[in-house]
Scaffold this active site. Structure first.
Site, PDB file in Angstrom:
ATOM      1  N   ASN A   4       0.870  -1.187   0.000  1.00  0.00           N
ATOM      2  CA  ASN A   4       0.000   0.000   0.000  1.00  0.00           C
ATOM      3  C   ASN A   4       0.904   1.233   0.000  1.00  0.00           C
ATOM      4  OD1 ASN A   4      -1.814   2.045   0.484  1.00  0.00           O
ATOM      5  ND2 ASN A   4      -2.280   1.426   2.597  1.00  0.00           N
TER       6      ASN A   4
ATOM      7  N   LYS B 179       0.119   4.235  -0.371  1.00  0.00           N
ATOM      8  CA  LYS B 179      -0.557   5.435   0.166  1.00  0.00           C
ATOM      9  C   LYS B 179      -0.326   6.626  -0.772  1.00  0.00           C
ATOM     10  CE  LYS B 179       0.084   3.533   4.742  1.00  0.00           C
ATOM     11  NZ  LYS B 179      -0.065   3.713   6.157  1.00  0.00           N
TER      12      LYS B 179
ATOM     13  N   HIS C 200      -9.578   1.100   4.851  1.00  0.00           N
ATOM     14  CA  HIS C 200      -8.301   1.306   5.548  1.00  0.00           C
ATOM     15  C   HIS C 200      -8.523   2.255   6.723  1.00  0.00           C
ATOM     16  CE1 HIS C 200      -4.195   2.618   6.343  1.00  0.00           C
ATOM     17  NE2 HIS C 200      -3.805   1.509   5.756  1.00  0.00           N
TER      18      HIS C 200
ATOM     19  N   GLU D 182      -6.964   4.710   7.689  1.00  0.00           N
ATOM     20  CA  GLU D 182      -6.813   6.140   7.351  1.00  0.00           C
ATOM     21  C   GLU D 182      -8.071   6.670   6.666  1.00  0.00           C
ATOM     22  OE1 GLU D 182      -3.052   5.670   5.345  1.00  0.00           O
ATOM     23  OE2 GLU D 182      -2.160   5.139   7.269  1.00  0.00           O
TER      24      GLU D 182
ATOM     25  N   GLU E  99      -5.449  -5.064  10.706  1.00  0.00           N
ATOM     26  CA  GLU E  99      -4.453  -4.006  10.905  1.00  0.00           C
ATOM     27  C   GLU E  99      -4.760  -3.263  12.207  1.00  0.00           C
ATOM     28  OE1 GLU E  99      -2.562  -2.873   6.918  1.00  0.00           O
ATOM     29  OE2 GLU E  99      -4.260  -1.552   7.190  1.00  0.00           O
TER      30      GLU E  99
ATOM     31  N   GLY F  51       2.235   2.252  10.771  1.00  0.00           N
ATOM     32  CA  GLY F  51       3.175   3.352  10.587  1.00  0.00           C
ATOM     33  C   GLY F  51       3.850   3.799  11.871  1.00  0.00           C
TER      34      GLY F  51
ATOM     35  N   SER G 189       3.223  -2.165  10.501  1.00  0.00           N
ATOM     36  CA  SER G 189       4.682  -2.199  10.696  1.00  0.00           C
ATOM     37  C   SER G 189       5.272  -3.573  10.444  1.00  0.00           C
ATOM     38  CB  SER G 189       5.047  -1.685  12.097  1.00  0.00           C
ATOM     39  OG  SER G 189       4.620  -0.336  12.238  1.00  0.00           O
TER      40      SER G 189
END
Ligand code: PEP
Length: 258
Positions: free
Chosen positions: A11, A13, A97, A99, A169, A175, A215
């Site tokens: 991904n 992003k 996701h 985000e 996730e 991240g 991560s």
């Protein structure tokens, strides 16, 4: 690792122009472009889909998108439909996701409409689920994941269920450099597979891929991928550089032969 063919999905992003993306693909293709014991999917920004799609031609690398809208067309400024993705030979699409959920306010109902629309267009949705740190600390992980899975997959026809991919996730691991331990991740993956079995039956559930994301790096991938219900990874930061992404693909290859 089970008999499911592992998937490593990158991904990217909001990173990489089309030109930068093609550079990265060249390095990946040279290193793992004909690897066939695992599946590898690259999810660049929309603006790089076409160029990356052309660059992976003739390789075993696949193309995914990071998002889509559930409607087929119309007055949705800035949005992209499933058929637009299919037209660029995209096969996978990330949905829900964290985000998208936290920054853009997308909820489970919207994720569900996108899952249904992606399946209707023969795209494989990678539905992301996972708890916040505060939810883990309050022992609500399973409750949160249950809600996201049940609402996100509502109305999925049994005949299409094997096209689903779930990415667990934990939001606190995305991240941040913090990662769930293999045992923590396996516990949630097994729970997700149980939920899938309740909805679609055990045989179908046994064939659905459940990826870990948060991560995942070359130094923790072997241990995560050794877990029975961890079928690959959805990779953010480590997908942006050829060396780390290639190492992750090699970890997945090793997990198949182990
Ligand atoms: C992600 O954004 O899906 C992700 C897992 O990111 P990272 O690997 O950087 O934690």
């Amino acid at each position: 690792m089970s008999k499911r063919t592992p998937l490593i999905a990158g991904n990217w992003k909001m990173n990489k122009t089309a030109t930068e993306g093609v550079e990265l693909v060249k390095a990946l293709a040279a290193a793992v472009g004909i690897e066939s014991s695992v599946n590898v999917v690259l999810c660049p920004p929309f603006t790089a889909l076409s160029a990356v799609g052309a660059a992976i031609e003739g390789t075993h690398l696949g193309l995914g998108a990071q998002n889509m809208h559930d409607k087929t067309s119309g007055a949705f400024t800035g949005e992209i439909s499933a058929s637009m993705l299919r037209d660029l030979h995209v096969t996978h699409v990330i949905i829900g996701h964290s985000e998208r959920r936290s920054i853009f306010g997308e909820d489970d109902a919207f994720a569900n409409r996108k899952v249904l629309a992606s399946l209707a267009s023969s795209l494989k949705p990678i539905l992301c689920v996972g708890e916040l740190l505060s939810e883990r600390e309050a022992n609500q992980t399973m409750e949160v994941v249950r809600r996201q899975i049940e609402l996100g997959l509502a109305g999925v026809p049994a005949a299409k269920a094997e096209s689903l991919i779930i990415a667990y996730e934990p939001v606190w691991a995305i991240g941040t450099g913090k990662t769930a331990t293999p045992a923590m991740a396996q516990e949630v993956h097994a729970f997700i597979r149980k939920l899938l079995a309740q909805q679609f039956g055990p045989e179908t559930a046994a064939r659905i891929l459940i990826l870990y994301g948060g991560s995942m790096k070359p130094d923790n991938a072997d241990a995560l991928l050794a877990e029975h219900d961890i079928d690959g990874g959805l990779i953010g930061g480590a997908s942006l550089e050829a060396k780390s992404f290639v190492d992750l693909v090699r970890s997945a290859v090793k997990s198949v032969t182990r």
